[in-house]
Design a protein around this motif. Structure first.
Motif, PDB file in Angstrom:
ATOM      1  N   LEU A   7       0.711  -1.178   0.063  1.00  0.00           N
ATOM      2  CA  LEU A   7       0.090  -0.074   0.128  1.00  0.00           C
ATOM      3  C   LEU A   7       0.887   1.252  -0.072  1.00  0.00           C
ATOM      4  CD1 LEU A   7      -2.414  -0.889   2.980  1.00  0.00           C
ATOM      5  CD2 LEU A   7      -2.900  -1.263   0.352  1.00  0.00           C
ATOM      6  N   THR A   8       0.566   2.224  -0.866  1.00  0.00           N
ATOM      7  CA  THR A   8       1.126   3.431  -1.013  1.00  0.00           C
ATOM      8  C   THR A   8       0.694   4.426   0.147  1.00  0.00           C
ATOM      9  OG1 THR A   8      -0.101   4.411  -2.722  1.00  0.00           O
ATOM     10  CG2 THR A   8       1.923   2.904  -3.383  1.00  0.00           C
ATOM     11  N   ASN A  10      -0.954   7.031  -0.554  1.00  0.00           N
ATOM     12  CA  ASN A  10      -2.383   7.388  -0.937  1.00  0.00           C
ATOM     13  C   ASN A  10      -3.249   6.227  -0.856  1.00  0.00           C
ATOM     14  OD1 ASN A  10      -1.862   9.981  -2.125  1.00  0.00           O
ATOM     15  ND2 ASN A  10      -1.268   9.349  -4.085  1.00  0.00           N
ATOM     16  N   ASP A  11      -2.871   4.965  -0.708  1.00  0.00           N
ATOM     17  CA  ASP A  11      -3.974   3.785  -0.231  1.00  0.00           C
ATOM     18  C   ASP A  11      -3.748   4.062   1.271  1.00  0.00           C
ATOM     19  OD1 ASP A  11      -3.740   2.632  -2.855  1.00  0.00           O
ATOM     20  OD2 ASP A  11      -1.817   1.785  -2.533  1.00  0.00           O
ATOM     21  N   ILE A  12      -2.984   4.274   1.775  1.00  0.00           N
ATOM     22  CA  ILE A  12      -2.919   4.348   3.252  1.00  0.00           C
ATOM     23  C   ILE A  12      -3.971   5.544   3.733  1.00  0.00           C
ATOM     24  CG2 ILE A  12      -1.740   5.025   5.496  1.00  0.00           C
ATOM     25  CD1 ILE A  12       0.634   3.581   3.913  1.00  0.00           C
ATOM     26  N   LYS A  13      -3.691   6.516   3.017  1.00  0.00           N
ATOM     27  CA  LYS A  13      -4.707   7.861   3.375  1.00  0.00           C
ATOM     28  C   LYS A  13      -6.555   7.314   3.425  1.00  0.00           C
ATOM     29  CE  LYS A  13      -1.831  11.622   1.519  1.00  0.00           C
ATOM     30  NZ  LYS A  13      -1.806  12.552   0.494  1.00  0.00           N
ATOM     31  N   GLU A  14      -6.588   6.457   2.304  1.00  0.00           N
ATOM     32  CA  GLU A  14      -7.887   6.075   1.887  1.00  0.00           C
ATOM     33  C   GLU A  14      -8.239   5.181   3.229  1.00  0.00           C
ATOM     34  OE1 GLU A  14      -8.289   4.240  -1.744  1.00  0.00           O
ATOM     35  OE2 GLU A  14      -7.775   6.032  -2.863  1.00  0.00           O
ATOM     36  N   ARG A  15      -7.454   4.470   3.847  1.00  0.00           N
ATOM     37  CA  ARG A  15      -7.768   3.415   4.746  1.00  0.00           C
ATOM     38  C   ARG A  15      -7.884   4.151   6.229  1.00  0.00           C
ATOM     39  NH1 ARG A  15      -8.542  -1.199   3.702  1.00  0.00           N
ATOM     40  NH2 ARG A  15      -8.133  -2.278   1.811  1.00  0.00           N
ATOM     41  N   GLU A  27       4.345   3.570   3.796  1.00  0.00           N
ATOM     42  CA  GLU A  27       4.082   2.531   2.828  1.00  0.00           C
ATOM     43  C   GLU A  27       3.672   1.385   3.859  1.00  0.00           C
ATOM     44  OE1 GLU A  27       6.777   1.225  -0.813  1.00  0.00           O
ATOM     45  OE2 GLU A  27       7.718   0.312   1.074  1.00  0.00           O
ATOM     46  N   VAL A  82      -4.238  -0.081   9.681  1.00  0.00           N
ATOM     47  CA  VAL A  82      -4.137  -0.454   8.299  1.00  0.00           C
ATOM     48  C   VAL A  82      -4.034  -1.914   8.447  1.00  0.00           C
ATOM     49  CG1 VAL A  82      -2.774  -0.594   6.269  1.00  0.00           C
ATOM     50  CG2 VAL A  82      -2.942   1.676   7.605  1.00  0.00           C
ATOM     51  N   ASN A  87     -12.718  -1.918   5.503  1.00  0.00           N
ATOM     52  CA  ASN A  87     -12.726  -1.516   4.467  1.00  0.00           C
ATOM     53  C   ASN A  87     -13.514   0.236   4.953  1.00  0.00           C
ATOM     54  OD1 ASN A  87     -14.083   0.171   2.426  1.00  0.00           O
ATOM     55  ND2 ASN A  87     -14.747  -2.092   1.558  1.00  0.00           N
TER      56      ASN A  87
END
Length: 159
Positions: A7-8, A10-15, A27, A82, A87
């Motif tokens: 997870l980058t 941006n992926d972490i921000k979404e979670r 990351e 994370v 979700n």
């Protein structure tokens, strides 16, 4: 079983929508959505950090900065959130507590840190993980046990 992914930022921000202001993890490696058992986190906060995360450091000697212990706790909490695999569209994960927190040495500005999150147990929405952070020399900076709570935001579902 899914394959592990990375997870980058941006992926972490979404979670971690509810903790965006404290996004200290860059990351997450070895992330598995369907079987969250263990993940590795990576981070490095540098001078002129694009997210202005240098505010989590204090000067200990002229020109020498170290991260606050409370920020280390936040890094551990974000890693645990994370790791839950929850979700963010259907649930929210709350950092519920920390125990056995030990800080062994400093982590300096511009120094890469890695963390290991290992799921210990999950019951009735509560998730317990063993966590640690190491520096680039592989010295343990801190370790602890983290408790998180996963809450469904769907009115028709319980966690």
């Amino acid at each position: 079983m899914s394959h592990p992914i990375t997870l980058t930022l941006n992926d972490i921000k979404e979670r971690v929508l509810h903790r965006f202001e404290n996004l200290l993890v860059d990351e997450v490696e070895n992330f598995r959505l369907d079987t969250p058992t263990e993940s590795k986190i990576n981070f490095c906060i540098k001078e002129n950090d694009h997210l202005d995360r240098t505010l989590f450091f204090k000067q200990i000697n002229p020109g020498e900065y170290t991260i606050f212990p409370q920020a280390l706790m936040e890094i551990l909490a974000i890693g645990c959130i994370v790791l839950s695999g929850a979700n963010p569209k259907t649930s929210i994960v709350f950092y519920a507590g920390i125990s056995n927190f030990k800080k062994y040495t400093h982590l300096s500005l511009n120094e890469k840190g890695t963390g290991q999150m290992i799921l210990s147990s999950m019951k009735a929405g509560f998730m317990s993980s063993k966590v640690l952070i190491k520096n680039q020399k592989n010295d343990v900076i801190t370790d602890a046990k983290i408790m998180a709570y996963i809450q469904s935001i769907d009115a028709n579902q319980t966690t």
